[in-house]
Scaffold this motif. Structure first.
Motif, mmCIF file in Angstrom:
data_model
loop_
_atom_site.group_PDB
_atom_site.id
_atom_site.type_symbol
_atom_site.label_atom_id
_atom_site.label_comp_id
_atom_site.label_asym_id
_atom_site.label_seq_id
_atom_site.Cartn_x
_atom_site.Cartn_y
_atom_site.Cartn_z
ATOM 1 N N PHE A 66 0.850 -1.184 0.000
ATOM 2 C CA PHE A 66 0.000 0.000 0.000
ATOM 3 C C PHE A 66 0.894 1.246 0.000
ATOM 4 C CE2 PHE A 66 -2.355 -3.464 1.840
ATOM 5 C CZ PHE A 66 -3.624 -3.330 1.313
ATOM 6 N N PHE A 67 0.263 2.418 0.023
ATOM 7 C CA PHE A 67 0.998 3.680 0.070
ATOM 8 C C PHE A 67 0.439 4.529 1.199
ATOM 9 C CE2 PHE A 67 1.960 2.024 -3.995
ATOM 10 C CZ PHE A 67 3.218 2.516 -4.321
ATOM 11 N N SER A 68 1.346 5.084 2.001
ATOM 12 C CA SER A 68 0.898 5.920 3.116
ATOM 13 C C SER A 68 0.269 7.216 2.620
ATOM 14 C CB SER A 68 2.064 6.229 4.052
ATOM 15 O OG SER A 68 3.086 6.945 3.369
ATOM 16 N N ASP A 69 0.722 7.694 1.452
ATOM 17 C CA ASP A 69 0.121 8.884 0.864
ATOM 18 C C ASP A 69 0.514 8.962 -0.599
ATOM 19 O OD1 ASP A 69 2.860 9.640 1.377
ATOM 20 O OD2 ASP A 69 2.281 11.743 1.220
ATOM 21 N N GLU A 70 -0.123 9.876 -1.306
ATOM 22 C CA GLU A 70 0.173 10.057 -2.724
ATOM 23 C C GLU A 70 -0.239 11.447 -3.159
ATOM 24 O OE1 GLU A 70 1.812 9.880 -5.359
ATOM 25 O OE2 GLU A 70 1.347 7.851 -6.078
ATOM 26 N N VAL A 134 4.360 0.096 8.478
ATOM 27 C CA VAL A 134 4.193 1.351 7.753
ATOM 28 C C VAL A 134 5.550 2.042 7.710
ATOM 29 C CG1 VAL A 134 3.099 3.622 7.704
ATOM 30 C CG2 VAL A 134 1.779 1.625 8.430
ATOM 31 N N LEU A 135 5.986 2.377 6.504
ATOM 32 C CA LEU A 135 7.244 3.090 6.305
ATOM 33 C C LEU A 135 6.930 4.561 6.065
ATOM 34 C CD1 LEU A 135 10.344 2.629 5.928
ATOM 35 C CD2 LEU A 135 9.879 2.411 3.481
ATOM 36 N N LEU A 136 7.526 5.441 6.870
ATOM 37 C CA LEU A 136 7.259 6.872 6.787
ATOM 38 C C LEU A 136 8.562 7.661 6.722
ATOM 39 C CD1 LEU A 136 4.501 7.214 9.546
ATOM 40 C CD2 LEU A 136 4.131 7.250 7.063
ATOM 41 N N LEU A 191 11.982 7.122 8.720
ATOM 42 C CA LEU A 191 13.328 7.384 8.238
ATOM 43 C C LEU A 191 13.601 8.877 8.228
ATOM 44 C CD1 LEU A 191 13.359 5.056 5.076
ATOM 45 C CD2 LEU A 191 13.753 4.445 7.471
ATOM 46 N N ALA A 192 14.825 9.255 8.603
ATOM 47 C CA ALA A 192 15.204 10.666 8.568
ATOM 48 C C ALA A 192 16.679 10.780 8.224
ATOM 49 C CB ALA A 192 14.928 11.339 9.909
#
Length: 235
Positions: A66-70, A134-136, A191-192
């Motif tokens: 899935f995608f957290s946003d787009e 969830v990867l952000l 991630l940062a």
């Protein structure tokens, strides 16, 4: 609610390796009967991780992506998150299209958000769809996914995916997972990279409610994976 784990790595290359390893472990833990549900993020920071995952020979039949946003643009648009992920990961790895649940950026905003939520809930039924990972990322203003400081979407408590309008952005319409959807995940990896993010990373890890990234507090595991530059203000 458990405290976040903070993992500091030397640089962007190390961040890509560690992020790819963590995603790979989740996918490898899935099965054909219950695939691992993973939400991917756009932006430049995770691209290196996607490129590593593409070469990892993972069992993609054990994953639902899935995608957290787009950004609400066509999928071949240069600003599209799915285009970046497709080029870095999906096409090189040969991930079957039915495993990828993109947000349909070519559709009207509420339609795109509603369809994305329906696919999410079909895969993970329940009050809130509990994704396995969830990867952000985090922006210099403390935003994550397309949840921005002070935005009304931060107060959403009934929908898992909503449209977002920001007239100050080059692509003003976006769709994003909401805080309840993000916080229902079994694991969240943020991630940062970069010294410019050091101040907001420190504040978000401390749970500053003024920053959307500081409001990500899943019931499961929260891991911050940051480079030494982004960790510059951590004690």
């Amino acid at each position: 609610m458990p405290s976040p784990e903070v993992v500091v790595v030397p640089d962007a290359a190390a961040l890509a390796r560690e992020a790819a390893d963590q995603v790979a472990r989740v996918i490898a833990g899935g099965s054909p009967d219950r695939p691992a549900a993973v939400a991917l993020s756009g932006g430049s920071t995770p691209r290196g991780a996607y490129e590593r995952l593409a070469a990892a020979g993972l069992p993609w039949d054990r994953a639902e992506l899935f995608f957290s946003d787009e950004r609400l643009v066509p999928p071949d648009h240069p600003a599209s998150n799915v285009r970046m992920v497709r080029e870095a990961l999906l096409d090189p790895a040969g991930v079957a299209p039915e495993r990828v649940h993109r947000i349909r950026g070519e559709l009207p905003p509420w339609t795109a958000a509603a369809l994305a939520e329906a696919e999410l809930r079909a895969t993970r039924p329940g009050r809130w769809p509990a994704l396995d990972l969830v990867l952000l990322g985090i922006g210099e203003d403390g935003h994550t996914a397309s949840l921005f400081p002070g935005a009304p979407e931060l107060a959403e408590r009934s929908r898992a995916v909503v449209p977002v309008h920001r007239s100050d952005l080059p692509q003003p319409w976006r769709a994003t997972m909401t805080l309840p959807a993000l916080n229902a995940a079994h694991a969240v990896l943020i991630l940062a990279d970069g010294a410019a993010k050091a101040a907001v990373v420190r504040r978000a890890i401390a749970g500053d409610p003024a920053l959307p990234a500081g409001l990500v507090r899943p019931a499961g595991r929260l891991t911050w994976l940051v480079t030494e530059a982004a960790a510059g203000e951590l004690s």
